[in-house]
Design a protein around this motif. Structure first.
Motif, PDB file in Angstrom:
ATOM      1  N   PRO A  31      35.656  53.689  41.296  1.00  0.00           N
ATOM      2  CA  PRO A  31      35.762  52.255  41.567  1.00  0.00           C
ATOM      3  C   PRO A  31      35.250  51.448  40.369  1.00  0.00           C
ATOM      4  CG  PRO A  31      34.031  53.259  42.912  1.00  0.00           C
ATOM      5  CD  PRO A  31      34.719  54.371  42.181  1.00  0.00           C
ATOM      6  N   ASP A  32      35.974  50.403  40.041  1.00  0.00           N
ATOM      7  CA  ASP A  32      35.554  49.511  38.959  1.00  0.00           C
ATOM      8  C   ASP A  32      36.256  48.177  39.158  1.00  0.00           C
ATOM      9  OD1 ASP A  32      35.013  48.104  36.595  1.00  0.00           O
ATOM     10  OD2 ASP A  32      34.814  49.984  35.470  1.00  0.00           O
ATOM     11  N   LEU A  33      35.639  47.340  39.964  1.00  0.00           N
ATOM     12  CA  LEU A  33      36.232  46.051  40.299  1.00  0.00           C
ATOM     13  C   LEU A  33      36.437  45.183  39.058  1.00  0.00           C
ATOM     14  CD1 LEU A  33      37.313  44.163  42.458  1.00  0.00           C
ATOM     15  CD2 LEU A  33      34.967  43.381  42.850  1.00  0.00           C
ATOM     16  N   GLY A  34      35.529  45.244  38.115  1.00  0.00           N
ATOM     17  CA  GLY A  34      35.669  44.452  36.897  1.00  0.00           C
ATOM     18  C   GLY A  34      36.915  44.811  36.111  1.00  0.00           C
ATOM     19  N   LYS A  35      37.149  46.104  35.925  1.00  0.00           N
ATOM     20  CA  LYS A  35      38.341  46.540  35.188  1.00  0.00           C
ATOM     21  C   LYS A  35      39.612  46.301  35.987  1.00  0.00           C
ATOM     22  CE  LYS A  35      36.085  49.826  32.138  1.00  0.00           C
ATOM     23  NZ  LYS A  35      35.957  51.217  31.718  1.00  0.00           N
ATOM     24  N   ALA A  36      39.550  46.474  37.307  1.00  0.00           N
ATOM     25  CA  ALA A  36      40.723  46.192  38.144  1.00  0.00           C
ATOM     26  C   ALA A  36      41.083  44.715  38.056  1.00  0.00           C
ATOM     27  CB  ALA A  36      40.437  46.587  39.593  1.00  0.00           C
ATOM     28  N   THR A  37      40.069  43.857  38.073  1.00  0.00           N
ATOM     29  CA  THR A  37      40.301  42.415  37.961  1.00  0.00           C
ATOM     30  C   THR A  37      40.897  42.070  36.613  1.00  0.00           C
ATOM     31  OG1 THR A  37      38.472  41.983  39.484  1.00  0.00           O
ATOM     32  CG2 THR A  37      39.193  40.148  38.108  1.00  0.00           C
ATOM     33  N   ALA A  38      40.346  42.620  35.536  1.00  0.00           N
ATOM     34  CA  ALA A  38      40.863  42.349  34.190  1.00  0.00           C
ATOM     35  C   ALA A  38      42.311  42.812  34.059  1.00  0.00           C
ATOM     36  CB  ALA A  38      39.983  43.031  33.143  1.00  0.00           C
ATOM     37  N   PHE A  39      42.614  43.967  34.617  1.00  0.00           N
ATOM     38  CA  PHE A  39      43.973  44.504  34.555  1.00  0.00           C
ATOM     39  C   PHE A  39      44.956  43.566  35.255  1.00  0.00           C
ATOM     40  CE2 PHE A  39      47.472  47.003  36.286  1.00  0.00           C
ATOM     41  CZ  PHE A  39      47.920  47.675  35.158  1.00  0.00           C
ATOM     42  N   LEU A  40      44.637  43.175  36.486  1.00  0.00           N
ATOM     43  CA  LEU A  40      45.550  42.291  37.220  1.00  0.00           C
ATOM     44  C   LEU A  40      45.616  40.904  36.598  1.00  0.00           C
ATOM     45  CD1 LEU A  40      45.119  43.116  41.007  1.00  0.00           C
ATOM     46  CD2 LEU A  40      46.858  43.913  39.395  1.00  0.00           C
ATOM     47  N   LYS A  41      44.512  40.412  36.089  1.00  0.00           N
ATOM     48  CA  LYS A  41      44.524  39.100  35.444  1.00  0.00           C
ATOM     49  C   LYS A  41      45.503  39.097  34.273  1.00  0.00           C
ATOM     50  CE  LYS A  41      41.580  35.531  33.475  1.00  0.00           C
ATOM     51  NZ  LYS A  41      40.201  35.159  33.114  1.00  0.00           N
ATOM     52  N   GLU A  42      45.505  40.163  33.504  1.00  0.00           N
ATOM     53  CA  GLU A  42      46.447  40.268  32.385  1.00  0.00           C
ATOM     54  C   GLU A  42      47.896  40.286  32.880  1.00  0.00           C
ATOM     55  OE1 GLU A  42      47.271  43.123  28.517  1.00  0.00           O
ATOM     56  OE2 GLU A  42      45.366  43.280  29.578  1.00  0.00           O
ATOM     57  N   ARG A  43      48.147  40.973  33.980  1.00  0.00           N
ATOM     58  CA  ARG A  43      49.507  40.983  34.544  1.00  0.00           C
ATOM     59  C   ARG A  43      49.923  39.560  34.938  1.00  0.00           C
ATOM     60  NH1 ARG A  43      47.857  45.014  33.036  1.00  0.00           N
ATOM     61  NH2 ARG A  43      48.900  44.140  31.241  1.00  0.00           N
TER      62      ARG A  43
END
Length: 155
Positions: A31-43
């Motif tokens: 789990p890594d909410l920060g990286k998941a958020t960054a990934f989706l934000k870029e999308r």
């Protein structure tokens, strides 16, 4: 169950990312909410995918993420149904089917020829769900991956 499905926007990032993080955990990722958020934000910021959220009890409880492809024989746009997830507390209520149906509707709205997806052979739920939703298993093609040495930017 009462629910709605909406096309996610940047203001839905936190809810989408929380579900995306759980989805990755389902596929045995840390789990890594920060990286998941960054990934989706870029999308979102680069308009690289379309995400639909299913809302029940006034919160996002599932999502589907679609990426644009182009089909070489049909000479049309096609969507890759990359990610589909419903929170475990809301499974068995038809929400995955509703998200797939919304994805099919998106194909019609965007003049696309259809949806492509892949799932792990061990994903028993998905491998039962997709044929029920009209997907046909492709027996004619092999799929291969090549990973660059820097492919794990978000992992």
């Amino acid at each position: 169950m009462n629910y709605t499905i909406k096309k996610a926007q940047l203001e839905d990032l936190d809810e989408a990312a929380a579900l995306f993080n759980l989805y990755r955990v389902f596929y045995r990722q840390q789990p890594d909410l920060g990286k998941a958020t960054a990934f989706l934000k870029e999308r979102f910021l680069n308009n690289e995918s379309d995400i639909f959220l299913v809302i029940a009890n006034e919160k996002a409880v599932g999502f589907v993420q679609l990426y644009k492809l182009f089909h070489y024989t049909k000479l049309q746009k096609q969507w890759l149904l990359s990610d589909l997830f419903v929170h475990p507390d809301y499974r068995g209520k038809g929400l995955s089917v509703a998200l797939i149906d919304r994805s099919k509707q998106w194909c019609a709205e965007t003049d696309a020829c259809g949806l492509l997806l892949e799932t792990e052979k061990t994903n028993d739920i998905g491998n039962q769900l997709y044929p029920r939703c009209g997907f046909e298993r492709d027996e004619m093609h092999n799929y291969y991956n090549w990973w660059s040495q820097t492919h794990n930017v978000y992992l």
